[in-house]
Design a protein around this motif. Structure first.
Motif, PDB file in Angstrom:
ATOM      1  N   TYR A 503       1.474   0.431  -2.952  1.00  0.00           N
ATOM      2  CA  TYR A 503       1.614   1.471  -1.928  1.00  0.00           C
ATOM      3  C   TYR A 503       0.387   2.381  -1.950  1.00  0.00           C
ATOM      4  CZ  TYR A 503       6.549   0.065  -2.140  1.00  0.00           C
ATOM      5  OH  TYR A 503       7.724  -0.651  -2.147  1.00  0.00           O
ATOM      6  N   TRP A 504      -0.034   2.680  -3.160  1.00  0.00           N
ATOM      7  CA  TRP A 504      -1.136   3.619  -3.362  1.00  0.00           C
ATOM      8  C   TRP A 504      -2.434   3.063  -2.816  1.00  0.00           C
ATOM      9  CZ3 TRP A 504      -5.177   2.879  -7.154  1.00  0.00           C
ATOM     10  CH2 TRP A 504      -5.907   4.016  -7.480  1.00  0.00           C
ATOM     11  N   ILE A 505      -2.758   1.829  -3.160  1.00  0.00           N
ATOM     12  CA  ILE A 505      -4.051   1.284  -2.768  1.00  0.00           C
ATOM     13  C   ILE A 505      -4.034   0.891  -1.289  1.00  0.00           C
ATOM     14  CG2 ILE A 505      -3.769  -1.185  -3.326  1.00  0.00           C
ATOM     15  CD1 ILE A 505      -6.514  -0.680  -4.932  1.00  0.00           C
ATOM     16  N   SER A 506      -2.873   0.480  -0.769  1.00  0.00           N
ATOM     17  CA  SER A 506      -2.823   0.121   0.649  1.00  0.00           C
ATOM     18  C   SER A 506      -2.945   1.353   1.531  1.00  0.00           C
ATOM     19  CB  SER A 506      -1.511  -0.585   0.983  1.00  0.00           C
ATOM     20  OG  SER A 506      -1.336  -1.673   0.146  1.00  0.00           O
ATOM     21  N   SER A 507      -2.352   2.463   1.087  1.00  0.00           N
ATOM     22  CA  SER A 507      -2.497   3.689   1.872  1.00  0.00           C
ATOM     23  C   SER A 507      -3.971   4.031   2.023  1.00  0.00           C
ATOM     24  CB  SER A 507      -1.790   4.859   1.191  1.00  0.00           C
ATOM     25  OG  SER A 507      -0.484   4.534   0.873  1.00  0.00           O
TER      26      SER A 507
END
Lengths: 896, 236
Positions: A503-507
């Motif tokens: 979630y973190w890196i895709s955001s």
């Protein structure tokens, strides 16, 4: 490098990846050898008295210790037995994986099943996982001419085919059903208590586990279910007291495992590993010195009364009923029962247990040398395990002969024997995880080769034909992604909470894509929508371990507002209808297209509604019930088959009917229709509350199509093929975790694996198991192919100006043939994904290798390895490459 | 071009701009224990000192002339394009002594605390801030980040729409101020990393790590902007 050479390299990489992954697995999850044949009594053991001659063995699935013992328990009658002394209460420690099949195996054989049983658990018809050739207590009872009756979970029947004299199995397919599944067992109890022809009666109740899965341990259904079970216990115990033919019967009540706070199981938290275990009989009143406290205070998390190993049940039953202890047993006779024998038999019982375990020790340690009754060479210093065991055994024999000669008390001999069995149990439990380091090293080595090959294919594949020039290997986002993901694999909390990483890196990635859009003079709305939907879907299902069971959108909102949920579910299907209408079967005009599209969608919706009605009727709002009840009489299997068939017909029509069309964009069109059909299929394979996520993915997909194609007044696609491949790689993982996936066995969803299957077909059930757990990744991996087609379609448009070198982006040299373009970028996509899973796979391997003595090896690293196997072998090699190639081949064939 | 040698206080802007990170980090880490103990009240009470540090930094180091890189290009472009109203205003402010700073500072602060705090709050939500709870935590964190990374930008670039469109697509050449902004954003993002770890440390809770990341990222970005990436553009 020519395209064919790169394909060859990719194939070689995947071959070495698959072989490496499996080789490592064989070494990491050793197939546990077992001693064949049934054990027999020695002459001395033969003469030991038997306190009982029959057993009622009642399993209540997921019966956590506190359900019976704590003050919140509704097992009132059982607690009265405990306090009156008619029951011996224990907390049984169940080893991970805490799922039913390996736990039953442990209780039947007394051995700790290997982790491999976990995989076999999901391919239940596999013959290697049955116990028909192993020594079990039902086999022992049968061997001495006894009869065993079995009612309940059909895992028993699959494990012990042909063992039961009378049997009726129940399946745990619909967890919503926690009434019928138990009534089907209970109705046999009273008649069986009247009969005197059986020696063992096995009952396995699934209802309490279903309550847990459905609503958790604190749900309103739990206490009534406990009261129901308590009533059955009362019925059986009363039978023991009143019926003459049951007077020598011991009544055993066990949980096969516990459950965590979310109601699931599979892992190794205290809740999951602490099962209740009780031995009940009026005879025990003489040996329990007035009973035990009930309700009891826990000592430690979920620990009540004496803590024993789950495997201890096997030898204890053997000596209570007087049959030889099964050969592979590593359990110990529970010492609380020893007062039931006289002094001589007590020692003999323990000798029997110790001698049998000694055989397992000898089989496990080929260099083990028994010292005889001579411990003089033994020192107290730290030694190798097998020497320590040999010494303890020698001491025990010494103590026995001293006692036989009257020079020591029987208690001394008993103490030494107990010490030996305790040590042996500990050592053998560890030996269950004896790795084959050679195979593991070969696996790591093969993965290193795979890494090198994939790096070569990415480095030198770039620009080989002059058509696609990427800077894959020096691409910073790819490097960051792979590096961080590899580092994470060495930390238990990051493995457990891996969803946060994605979630973190895709955001961040889609935030940067928004800036990219803005640089192109647009608002950046497409990326922003993707970003927003990632944020929403990340809260859809709470996953991971740290906040397990915390409220999420599904449990906190949708299941409470079922109308909203069904509007979203129906919206998902309506969206698919809108997509398919006029696209599927367009050759014959709009009317047939509409008919076919609405047939598909109504079949799919009908199936989803009927399934939900059986699975969780309370999740259907009142206004929908009349519609759902229209199909009540139709069997689910037929409904599923109708949906699959409609999808299949539409797929064939798409491939065949579009064939002859002279349309320059037909290749793209076919791909788009196939992907829309796929998303209907994937909705069918999802839990009903996850269906709206398919709509979420579809919207994200539309946004990515906008970014990847030259639609919306753009001269050329905004994203490069690399950025498209990376986006779909990221979204594959985001979608996997958003749908509730994790690196934990307890999150595996088996509710949709039998859709449309009437018998048991390993291959089909296997495929459906993979598909229903990998819905998101499959959507995005095949979506990635379609996106590249959109890109190729936009890129080949006649833009002839030499404005390619903007913002430092090296742009591909254009070719006029969309096929060439597309093939090239597709090859690079496969090369990138192979690189990703190969390197991450080797990191997981290295981590498992390094942490093989780690406390969490069976609970964190091993499940992660199984997930890695699925990601790299099934998802990458079979799905992305195999099915992807079929998809493209079918497409190509269709347009020629 | 170098910094102007003196500012309105008669001190060296070069020295002060080096002291600015020191002041920020010192004040942040002094209040860190109380931030961990009770985030909202600490965040609220530390808004004022942070504002003071940032205002002082802006007035003492960021007068338009002090940042020639941004100024010279913008004024010439502006003048040639859409009249010279705003740049003129800015010039008059920078030369008007302390009183002349009050209006631009107040306007910048107003924008920082309203528009940019809202924007950053939305971004925090998008990047995973708790949506149903901890609202005061999140909004106050956004206020802090906004004062850190947005206020100097607003003060320097005023309402120059051309500049802001460059900033919002990250095409503005990096300088001390803009690199610090980028650094602060990356820092806040990286600040989320320790949250899932099972260390059970009190400081792992929202929003301590994010804010720490923002401060550290801001300082690193600022020095990068001064010495390493000055004048370069972000490429992606």
């Amino acid at each position: 490098m020519r395209p064919n050479q790169q394909w060859l390299l990719i194939a070689a990489t995947n071959l070495s990846l698959v072989v490496g992954i499996f080789t490592f697995a064989v070494g990491f999850f050793p197939y546990k050898p077992f001693l064949p044949g049934l054990s027999v009594f020695s002459e001395e053991s033969e003469l030991v008295a038997a306190p009982f001659n029959k057993v009622v063995f009642m399993v209540i699935d997921a019966l956590r210790a506190d359900f019976v013992y704590s003050e919140n328990s509704n097992f009132k009658f059982t607690q009265s037995l405990i306090s009156s002394g008619a029951a011996f209460p224990f907390t049984a420690h169940a080893n991970a994986p805490t799922i039913t099949m390996p736990r039953i195996k442990a209780m039947l054989t007394g051995a700790v099943p290997g982790f491999l049983d976990l995989i076999l658990n999901f391919a239940e018809s596999d013959t290697t996982s049955t116990l028909s050739h192993q020594d079990t207590w039902p086999a022992q009872i049968k061997a001495r001419g006894g009869k065993v009756a079995m009612y309940g979970d059909d895992t028993w029947i699959k494990l012990l085919p042909g063992t039961f004299y009378r049997q009726e199995g129940t399946t745990s397919f619909f967890v919503a059903d926690f009434i019928e599944v138990d009534n089907n067992v209970t109705r046999h109890v009273a008649p069986e208590l009247e009969r005197d022809d059986w020696d063992a009666l096995v009952l396995h109740y699934l209802g309490l586990d279903h309550v847990g899965h459905k609503a958790g341990p604190k749900s309103a259904f739990m206490l009534p279910k406990q009261a129901e079970m308590d009533g059955i216990i009362r019925k059986i115990y009363t039978g023991l007291e009143t019926k003459h033919h049951l007077k020598d019967t011991v009544f055993v009540l066990v949980g096969d495992h516990g459950m965590n706070d979310a109601g699931g199981h599979g892992g190794s938290t205290a809740g999951e590993t602490s099962a209740a275990m009780l031995f009940m009989s009026p005879k025990f009143k003489n040996y329990t010195s007035g009973g035990f406290p009930a309700p009891a205070e826990p000592h430690g998390e979920f620990r009540f009364h004496t803590l024993v190993e789950q495997t201890d049940i096997t030898p204890t039953l053997a000596v209570l009923l007087h049959f030889p202890i099964p050969k592979n047993n590593v359990g110990r006779v529970i010492s609380n029962f020893l007062p039931m024998w006289d002094e001589k038999d007590r020692v003999q019982v323990l000798i029997q247990n110790a001698q049998q375990m000694l055989q397992v020790v000898v089989a496990t340690f080929p260099h083990f040398e028994p010292l005889g009754a001579d411990s003089s060479q033994c020192s107290t210093k730290a030694q190798a395990e097998e020497i320590k065991l040999a010494c303890l055994w020698a001491k025990a024999l010494e103590a026995r002969s001293l006692w036989q000669r009257g020079q020591a008390t029987a208690d001394d001999a008993i103490e030494e024997l107990l010490r030996f069995t305790k040590e042996a149990q500990g050592v053998l439990a560890m030996a269950a995880s004896s790795y084959n380091l050679t195979l593991m090293t070969i696996g790591v080595f093969l993965l290193i080769i795979a890494n090198i090959l994939s790096l070569i294919s990415v480095f030198f594949g770039a620009g080989s034909t002059g058509s696609i020039i990427y800077t894959f290997a020096i691409n910073i986002p790819v490097a960051i992604l792979i590096t961080l993901n590899c580092i994470m694999m060495f930390s238990t909390s990051f493995i457990e909470e891996e969803h946060n990483f994605w979630y973190w890196i895709s955001s961040a990635w889609f935030f940067v894509m928004m800036l990219k859009e803005r640089r192109n003079g647009e608002i950046g709305i497409s990326s922003l929508v993707i970003l927003l939907l990632i944020r929403i879907s990340s809260r859809w299902n709470q996953t991971g371990v740290k906040h397990q069971g915390a409220p999420d959108i599904v449990t906190g909102f949708l299941l409470k507002h079922t109308t909203v949920m069904w509007i979203l579910i129906l919206a998902t299907y309506l969206y698919s209808l809108w997509r398919l209408n006029k696209r599927v079967c367009r050759r014959w005009g709009s009317a047939p297209s509409f008919v076919l599209a609405s047939t598909i969608i109504s079949a799919a919706v009908t199936f989803k509604m009927s399934f939900t009605q059986q699975d969780a009727i309370e999740a259907i709002p009142e206004w929908l019930l009349p519609i759902v009840q229209l199909f009540e009489s139709a069997p689910l299997v037929s409904l599923a088959r109708a949906a699959f068939m409609a999808l299949g017909i539409a797929m064939s029509i798409t491939l065949f009917a579009e064939r002859t069309k002279k349309d320059p964009k037909r290749s793209l069109r076919i791909s788009v229709v196939l992907h829309d059909l796929l998303s209907v299929f994937l909705a069918t394979q999802s839990r009903f509350w996850n269906v709206p996520l398919i709509l979420v993915f579809n919207i994200q997909f539309r946004m990515l199509v906008k970014l990847s194609s030259s639609a919306s007044q753009r001269k050329r696609p905004l994203l490069s093929p690399l950025e498209i491949s990376l986006s779909s790689l990221l979204l594959q993982h985001v979608a996997f975790f958003a749908l509730g996936g994790s690196n934990n066995i307890s999150s595996l969803d088996l509710s949709n694996v039998l859709n449309g299957v009437s018998g048991f077909n390993v291959v089909i059930v296997g495929i459906l198991t993979f598909l229903s757990n990998w819905v998101g990744p499959v959507f995005w991996s095949l979506g990635g192919i379609v996106l590249l087609r959109w890109w190729a379609d936009g890129e080949v448009r006649p833009v002839k100006e030499k404005d390619d070198r903007e913002e430092g982006r090296i742009s591909p040299v254009r070719s006029d043939d969309p096929g060439d373009q597309e093939e090239g970028v597709y090859r690079q996509q496969i090369a990138l994904w192979t690189l990703f899973w190969s390197i991450v796979g080797s990191a997981v391997m290295a981590s498992c290798y390094m942490h093989r003595a780690h406390l969490f090896i069976w609970t964190v690293f091993s499940p992660k390895y199984i997930y890695t196997m699925t990601w790299s072998v099934l998802h990458l090699t079979v799905m992305n490459i195999g099915v992807g190639a079929l998809w493209r081949w079918g497409n190509k064939w269709a347009i020629e | 071009m170098p910094h102007r040698t003196t500012n309105i206080a008669g001190l060296s802007p070069i020295l002060l701009t080096h002291l600015h990170p020191l002041a920020l980090l010192t004040s942040y880490f002094l209040q860190f224990p109380s931030l961990v103990a009770s985030p909202p009240s600490t965040l609220f009470s530390s808004v004022f000192p942070l504002t003071m540090i940032q205002v002082a930094y802006a007035v003492l180091c960021l007068d338009n002339a002090a940042l020639p890189h941004g100024h010279s290009t913008s004024t010439t472009e502006k003048k040639s394009k859409s009249g010279s109203l705003r740049p003129k205003k800015a010039d008059s402010a920078s030369s008007g002594g302390i009183a002349g700073h009050i209006l631009p500072i107040s306007l910048s602060l107003l924008l920082t605390t309203t528009l940019f705090t809202s924007l950053i709050t939305i971004l925090l939500f998008l990047f995973g801030a708790p949506f149903t709870t901890h609202h005061s935590h999140t909004i106050l964190t956004a206020t802090h980040i906004s004062l850190l990374i947005a206020f100097p930008l607003i003060y320097v670039h005023k309402l120059d729409s051309q500049k802001w469109s460059e900033i919002l697509s990250f095409t503005l050449p990096l300088d001390e101020v803009f690199a610090a902004t980028v650094g602060g954003m990356i820092g806040s993002w990286c600040g989320a990393v320790p949250i899932p770890l099972d260390w059970d440390e009190p400081w792992q809770k929202w929003p301590c790590t994010i804010l720490t990341g923002a401060y550290l990222g801001y300082v690193v970005g600022k020095f990068m902007g001064m010495y390493v990436v000055k004048g370069k553009k972000l490429v992606f």
